[in-house]
Write a protein that holds these residues in place. Structure first.
Motif, short mmCIF file in Angstrom:
data_model
loop_
_atom_site.label_atom_id
_atom_site.label_comp_id
_atom_site.label_asym_id
_atom_site.label_seq_id
_atom_site.Cartn_x
_atom_site.Cartn_y
_atom_site.Cartn_z
N SER A 169 0.81 -1.22 0.00
CA SER A 169 0.00 0.00 0.00
C SER A 169 0.84 1.27 0.00
N VAL A 170 2.09 1.19 0.45
CA VAL A 170 2.94 2.37 0.53
C VAL A 170 3.74 2.61 -0.75
N LEU A 171 4.26 1.57 -1.34
CA LEU A 171 5.12 1.73 -2.52
C LEU A 171 4.44 2.49 -3.67
N PRO A 172 3.16 2.24 -3.97
CA PRO A 172 2.54 3.01 -5.04
C PRO A 172 2.47 4.52 -4.74
N GLU A 173 2.55 4.88 -3.48
CA GLU A 173 2.53 6.29 -3.09
C GLU A 173 3.94 6.88 -3.05
N VAL A 174 4.90 6.11 -2.57
CA VAL A 174 6.25 6.62 -2.35
C VAL A 174 7.07 6.70 -3.64
N SER A 217 10.50 13.94 -7.61
CA SER A 217 11.51 14.76 -6.94
C SER A 217 12.87 14.67 -7.62
N LEU A 218 13.17 13.51 -8.20
CA LEU A 218 14.43 13.35 -8.91
C LEU A 218 14.48 14.28 -10.12
N TYR A 219 13.37 14.42 -10.80
CA TYR A 219 13.35 15.21 -12.03
C TYR A 219 13.12 16.70 -11.78
N ASP A 220 12.54 17.04 -10.65
CA ASP A 220 12.21 18.44 -10.38
C ASP A 220 13.13 19.12 -9.38
N GLY A 221 13.98 18.37 -8.69
CA GLY A 221 14.76 18.94 -7.60
C GLY A 221 16.17 19.35 -7.99
N THR A 239 18.37 17.66 -3.48
CA THR A 239 17.11 16.91 -3.48
C THR A 239 17.30 15.58 -4.20
N ARG A 240 18.02 15.60 -5.32
CA ARG A 240 18.26 14.36 -6.07
C ARG A 240 19.09 13.37 -5.24
#
Length: 167
Positions: A9-14, A21-25, A29-30
């Protein structure tokens, strides 16, 4: 602990949050994304990771090809955890696409990033990868991108190259 207890239940959210965040930070952040991804991978079961393998592989691959050396180092740790969990499946998913990108002579940035990714992976898994990569790089005719790759790979894996040559 949350991932370990509630993985499905957590992995689809995380995972999407980490990916975005990798692409926007920025580079800090990356790096944090790579630390988080490494922790998520090491706290998950093999079955959980295999369900999200395509997304995780893409994030790890993009992070390991990052322009920032600190991000690449942290991404290498994520790759190592992924390899420890799913074995050669991690290499089978990441390395071939890096090899294709390395051959992008018309896109120097893509080729450079792929070389960063390969050297990052080789810095931690050189014994397993060198027998796969070197024969592909020394095929005739030897291109400039392959010569550059061999040079970079040799600087990262010189100790392994030496021990393999003794065998």
């Amino acid at each position: 602990d949350i991932v370990r207890k509630l993985g499905d239940s957590v992995l689809p959210e995380v995972i999407p949050v980490l990916r975005n965040s990798l692409y926007d930070g920025d580079h800090n952040t990356r790096r944090g994304v790579c630390v988080g991804l490494s922790e998520v991978i090491s706290s998950s079961t093999k079955d959980h990771i295999i369900r999200f393998l395509d997304i995780i592989v893409k994030v790890v691959q993009d992070a390991i090809c990052d322009d920032n050396e600190g991000v690449r180092e942290m991404a290498a740790s994520s790759f190592q955890n992924l390899y420890n969990l799913v074995g050669s499946m991690a290499m089978d998913e990441v390395v071939p696409s890096l090899m294709v990108a390395l051959e992008s002579e018309d896109d120097e940035d893509r080729s450079y990033r792929a070389l960063n990714g390969l050297t990052g992976i080789l810095s931690i898994r050189s014994k397993e990868l060198l027998p796969y990569i070197i024969p592909r790089l020394i095929q005739q005719p030897l291109t400039i991108s392959h010569a550059k790759a061999i040079s970079s790979i040799a600087s990262v894996t010189s100790e392994t190259l030496y021990s393999l040559s003794l065998i």
